[in-house]
Motif scaffolding. Structure first.
Motif, PDB file in Angstrom:
ATOM      1  N   MET A 379      43.574  52.914  -1.084  1.00  0.00           N
ATOM      2  CA  MET A 379      43.912  54.279  -1.427  1.00  0.00           C
ATOM      3  C   MET A 379      43.447  55.205  -0.313  1.00  0.00           C
ATOM      4  N   LEU A 380      44.323  56.097   0.102  1.00  0.00           N
ATOM      5  CA  LEU A 380      43.963  57.120   1.081  1.00  0.00           C
ATOM      6  C   LEU A 380      43.530  58.376   0.348  1.00  0.00           C
ATOM      7  N   VAL A 381      42.428  58.949   0.780  1.00  0.00           N
ATOM      8  CA  VAL A 381      41.905  60.168   0.171  1.00  0.00           C
ATOM      9  C   VAL A 381      41.671  61.194   1.277  1.00  0.00           C
ATOM     10  N   GLN A 382      42.108  62.423   1.039  1.00  0.00           N
ATOM     11  CA  GLN A 382      41.870  63.477   2.018  1.00  0.00           C
ATOM     12  C   GLN A 382      41.734  64.818   1.310  1.00  0.00           C
ATOM     13  N   ASP A 383      41.151  65.779   2.003  1.00  0.00           N
ATOM     14  CA  ASP A 383      41.131  67.144   1.505  1.00  0.00           C
ATOM     15  C   ASP A 383      42.560  67.668   1.444  1.00  0.00           C
ATOM     16  N   LYS A 384      42.813  68.518   0.454  1.00  0.00           N
ATOM     17  CA  LYS A 384      44.086  69.218   0.389  1.00  0.00           C
ATOM     18  C   LYS A 384      44.220  70.105   1.634  1.00  0.00           C
ATOM     19  N   ASP A 385      45.443  70.235   2.148  1.00  0.00           N
ATOM     20  CA  ASP A 385      45.672  71.066   3.331  1.00  0.00           C
ATOM     21  C   ASP A 385      45.619  72.536   2.923  1.00  0.00           C
ATOM     22  N   VAL A 386      44.468  73.142   3.111  1.00  0.00           N
ATOM     23  CA  VAL A 386      44.303  74.565   2.802  1.00  0.00           C
ATOM     24  C   VAL A 386      44.234  75.399   4.082  1.00  0.00           C
ATOM     25  N   GLY A 387      44.547  74.772   5.207  1.00  0.00           N
ATOM     26  CA  GLY A 387      44.500  75.482   6.474  1.00  0.00           C
ATOM     27  C   GLY A 387      45.506  76.612   6.539  1.00  0.00           C
ATOM     28  N   HIS A 388      45.098  77.733   7.084  1.00  0.00           N
ATOM     29  CA  HIS A 388      46.013  78.857   7.242  1.00  0.00           C
ATOM     30  C   HIS A 388      45.651  79.617   8.519  1.00  0.00           C
ATOM     31  N   ARG A 389      46.552  80.433   8.951  1.00  0.00           N
ATOM     32  CA  ARG A 389      46.329  81.244  10.146  1.00  0.00           C
ATOM     33  C   ARG A 389      46.780  82.675   9.897  1.00  0.00           C
ATOM     34  N   ASP A 390      45.956  83.613  10.346  1.00  0.00           N
ATOM     35  CA  ASP A 390      46.305  85.034  10.328  1.00  0.00           C
ATOM     36  C   ASP A 390      46.632  85.470  11.752  1.00  0.00           C
ATOM     37  N   MET A 391      47.061  86.701  11.882  1.00  0.00           N
ATOM     38  CA  MET A 391      47.481  87.195  13.192  1.00  0.00           C
ATOM     39  C   MET A 391      46.365  87.090  14.233  1.00  0.00           C
ATOM     40  N   ALA A 392      45.143  87.315  13.781  1.00  0.00           N
ATOM     41  CA  ALA A 392      44.012  87.286  14.712  1.00  0.00           C
ATOM     42  C   ALA A 392      43.740  85.881  15.244  1.00  0.00           C
ATOM     43  N   ASP A 393      44.255  84.865  14.552  1.00  0.00           N
ATOM     44  CA  ASP A 393      44.012  83.476  14.954  1.00  0.00           C
ATOM     45  C   ASP A 393      45.027  82.973  15.993  1.00  0.00           C
ATOM     46  N   LEU A 394      46.081  83.741  16.218  1.00  0.00           N
ATOM     47  CA  LEU A 394      47.167  83.277  17.071  1.00  0.00           C
ATOM     48  C   LEU A 394      46.906  83.629  18.541  1.00  0.00           C
ATOM     49  N   LYS A 395      47.327  82.723  19.412  1.00  0.00           N
ATOM     50  CA  LYS A 395      47.148  82.921  20.851  1.00  0.00           C
ATOM     51  C   LYS A 395      48.527  83.027  21.507  1.00  0.00           C
ATOM     52  N   VAL A 396      48.788  84.178  22.120  1.00  0.00           N
ATOM     53  CA  VAL A 396      50.055  84.353  22.846  1.00  0.00           C
ATOM     54  C   VAL A 396      49.960  83.597  24.169  1.00  0.00           C
ATOM     55  N   VAL A 397      50.913  82.701  24.444  1.00  0.00           N
ATOM     56  CA  VAL A 397      50.831  81.851  25.634  1.00  0.00           C
ATOM     57  C   VAL A 397      51.987  82.098  26.607  1.00  0.00           C
ATOM     58  N   THR A 398      52.901  82.991  26.252  1.00  0.00           N
ATOM     59  CA  THR A 398      54.046  83.283  27.115  1.00  0.00           C
ATOM     60  C   THR A 398      53.935  84.691  27.688  1.00  0.00           C
ATOM     61  N   LYS A 399      54.793  84.972  28.670  1.00  0.00           N
ATOM     62  CA  LYS A 399      54.802  86.300  29.279  1.00  0.00           C
ATOM     63  C   LYS A 399      55.198  87.357  28.258  1.00  0.00           C
ATOM     64  N   THR A 403      56.895  90.895  18.960  1.00  0.00           N
ATOM     65  CA  THR A 403      56.790  92.229  18.374  1.00  0.00           C
ATOM     66  C   THR A 403      56.116  92.116  17.005  1.00  0.00           C
ATOM     67  N   GLU A 404      55.829  93.242  16.411  1.00  0.00           N
ATOM     68  CA  GLU A 404      55.194  93.230  15.078  1.00  0.00           C
ATOM     69  C   GLU A 404      56.091  92.546  14.056  1.00  0.00           C
ATOM     70  N   ASP A 405      57.399  92.850  14.095  1.00  0.00           N
ATOM     71  CA  ASP A 405      58.332  92.223  13.154  1.00  0.00           C
ATOM     72  C   ASP A 405      58.443  90.721  13.408  1.00  0.00           C
ATOM     73  N   GLN A 406      58.483  90.345  14.667  1.00  0.00           N
ATOM     74  CA  GLN A 406      58.556  88.923  14.993  1.00  0.00           C
ATOM     75  C   GLN A 406      57.300  88.190  14.522  1.00  0.00           C
ATOM     76  N   MET A 407      56.149  88.832  14.695  1.00  0.00           N
ATOM     77  CA  MET A 407      54.902  88.199  14.272  1.00  0.00           C
ATOM     78  C   MET A 407      54.902  87.966  12.763  1.00  0.00           C
ATOM     79  N   ALA A 408      55.436  88.917  12.009  1.00  0.00           N
ATOM     80  CA  ALA A 408      55.503  88.752  10.554  1.00  0.00           C
ATOM     81  C   ALA A 408      56.381  87.551  10.196  1.00  0.00           C
ATOM     82  N   ASP A 409      57.511  87.417  10.884  1.00  0.00           N
ATOM     83  CA  ASP A 409      58.406  86.279  10.617  1.00  0.00           C
ATOM     84  C   ASP A 409      57.785  84.964  11.074  1.00  0.00           C
ATOM     85  N   LEU A 410      57.054  84.997  12.162  1.00  0.00           N
ATOM     86  CA  LEU A 410      56.388  83.776  12.637  1.00  0.00           C
ATOM     87  C   LEU A 410      55.376  83.272  11.604  1.00  0.00           C
ATOM     88  N   LEU A 411      54.579  84.178  11.074  1.00  0.00           N
ATOM     89  CA  LEU A 411      53.589  83.775  10.077  1.00  0.00           C
ATOM     90  C   LEU A 411      54.262  83.300   8.790  1.00  0.00           C
TER      91      LEU A 411
END
Length: 529
Positions: A379-399, A403-411
């Protein structure tokens, strides 16, 4: 050993007093001598029944705040003695031990105490010791002794005694014994799992899993498979604790898909507005927010109308009549919601096969729990996936930065991707999924399928361009190559959210820049196999 044995003496010691008086009266009317302890004895006496205290039988008073009262040879000898063994009978006579033919015990409410959030010491004091010991003794000696641990078995016991002139059959006692051992096993599982959590043990040496039968299902995933639904005793809002207002009995697949739908929609806080998720085969075929619940449903439906047919619908708010009238326009298997208005229920009443489940609320997406999956030999046992990310957790990696609207859709897309079978690609635009690619062996294939669905739905709605045009896209894991990302761009995506962490991240970021995409890394993946 004969098959039938009479019940002449019974020990009743219960935490849950439901039905105790009626049971005691029925047994007493048959001439059964009643033994009891503490509160049970008090309840029976107040009902006018003649009851003998266990303390009188053992010669010892209850002591240590009730911790010690039944742990005595006068009790366990009466339960364990083999009635067809001369040596056992001689020992009983020598020591004045009377046979106990029936044990009725339900245990200290440990599970309920934990569920109420009691402190450590209070939980410890609600661990029953004498009860499980007596239950196991009586169950072991089921050749002669009846052991009842569930209130719902009282009527069956009395019916058996009535049918057999005060006796019970061996087969009946066997069934009681099996259930008794299952009860003590479940009780010990609850205690051990609680202690593992209290001690913060991530991988205890032994892990016990238990459940209580809720219903026997007509069949499993397929008609040739037998199946049943068990409850784990938690009070988490969801399909297991929901009240079914109407509709046919839930099937195995209904339960599985409804759970997936409700867990997904719970990611969206009602304080932020209505949200609806439509599920098919445990994958979302449409998820959306709206100004109203009706609008959220319409937007979710418009992601993939074909797949929504015969699907499961989950709402993050109580169902209203306007939304109900929209839902009944197509065939739907199940609707689950935190509540429903009387008018909405009346609308659904016109579709008698439509199953409506109402809960007391939404499950907390951050609830800590463990999940299990059986494999051959283990039997495999693991924690339930409760991981989440807010805007402050995201790292912009492109040039380009979103936008604010795009960020809302991304989340939004990221939350949905967490509930899509991997490899998962999700396109979102204006708070609405517009394409979902699930369960493919290649991330490129998932991106392609999601794009095809977005294009196909646009054609069905007679729109001039794909629904994915100008969308945000989420990938549950990193892009190992740039091909999946470029496929998303070709399908109309303008921004991307993904975990990052590939050895080719630099190549993928370069490709995103060349395609004019904005991309953020989460540093967290959401595989869902």
């Amino acid at each position: 050993m004969t098959d039938f044995h009479p019940v002449r003496r019974a020990l009743l010691s219960v935490s849950d007093k439901t039905g105790l008086v009626d049971l005691g009266k029925a047994l007493s009317a048959r001439g059964v001598e009643l033994l009891s302890t503490g509160g049970s004895a008090k309840t029976l006496r107040e009902a006018g029944l003649d009851v003998r205290d266990v303390a009188e039988v053992t010669g010892f008073p209850e002591m240590m705040d009730g911790r010690v009262k039944t742990l005595h040879p006068m009790v366990h000898g009466g339960l364990l003695a083999l009635r067809d063994n001369d040596a056992h009978l001689a020992a009983m006579e020598t020591h004045g031990i009377g046979a106990i033919d029936l044990l009725v015990v339900n245990l200290y409410p440990f599970e309920e105490t934990v569920a109420k959030g009691a402190d450590y010491d209070t939980c410890i004091e609600n661990i029953d010791i004498g009860g499980p010991a007596m239950i196991r003794a009586a169950a072991k000696n089921h050749a002669f002794v009846n052991v009842v641990v569930d209130v719902e078995d009282y009527d069956a016991l009395l019916a058996e005694l009535e049918a057999n002139d005060g006796q019970t059959s061996y087969a009946f006692r066997q069934g009681l014994a099996q259930n008794a051992y299952a009860r003590t096993a479940a009780y010990d599982a609850a205690v051990s799992n609680w202690m593992a959590g209290a001690l913060n043990l991530q991988a205890p040496r032994r892990r016990a899993v238990a459940g209580r039968l809720a219903q026997t299902l007509r069949y499993g995933e397929n008609p040739h498979q037998e199946a049943a639904f068990y409850l784990d005793g938690s009070d988490r809002s969801g399909v297991a604790t929901a009240r079914q207002v109407q509709g046919k009995e839930l099937s195995y697949n209904n339960i599985n898909d409804t759970d997936a739908a409700f867990e997904l929609v719970s990611e969206f806080d009602p304080a932020d507005g209505p949200a609806v998720a439509i599920i098919k085969h445990a994958n979302p075929c449409g998820v959306a927010r709206g100004a109203t619940l009706k609008e959220a449903y319409q937007k979710a439906f418009d992601c993939d109308r074909t797949s929504a047919f015969g699907g499961i619908i989950a709402l993050n708010m109580p169902l209203d009549a306007d939304t109900a009238r929209e839902i009944v326009q197509i065939f739907t298997e199940v609707v689950i919601a935190p509540g429903a208005s009387e008018e909405a229920v009346e609308v659904f009443a016109t579709k008698k096969n439509l199953r409506l489940l109402l809960t007391e609320g939404l499950p907390d997406p951050q609830d800590s729990a463990f999940t299990t999956r059986q494999v051959s030999g283990g039997m495999l046992v693991q924690d339930k996936d409760v991981g989440h990310r807010d805007m402050a957790d995201l790292k912009v990696v492109t040039k380009n930065a979103p936008t604010e609207d795009q960020m809302a859709d991304l989340l939004f897309a990221w939350k949905v991707a967490k509930h899509v079978k991997s490899n998962a690609i999700v396109y979102v635009k204006d708070g609405q999924t517009v394409g979902v690619g699930a369960g493919q062996m290649s991330r490129l294939d998932s991106a392609t399928i999601a794009g095809v669905k977005a294009q196909r739905m646009a054609e069905g709605l007679e729109l001039p361009e794909s629904l994915a045009k100008g969308s945000a896209v989420a990938s549950d894991a990193f892009f190992p190559f740039a091909d999946g990302l470029l496929e998303a761009a070709a399908n109309g995506a303008t921004c991307v959210i993904q975990p990052g962490g590939s050895m080719r991240d630099d190549e993928v970021i370069k490709a995103a820049d060349e395609a004019g995409l904005a991309m953020v890394f989460t540093g967290m993946r959401h595989f869902r196999h």
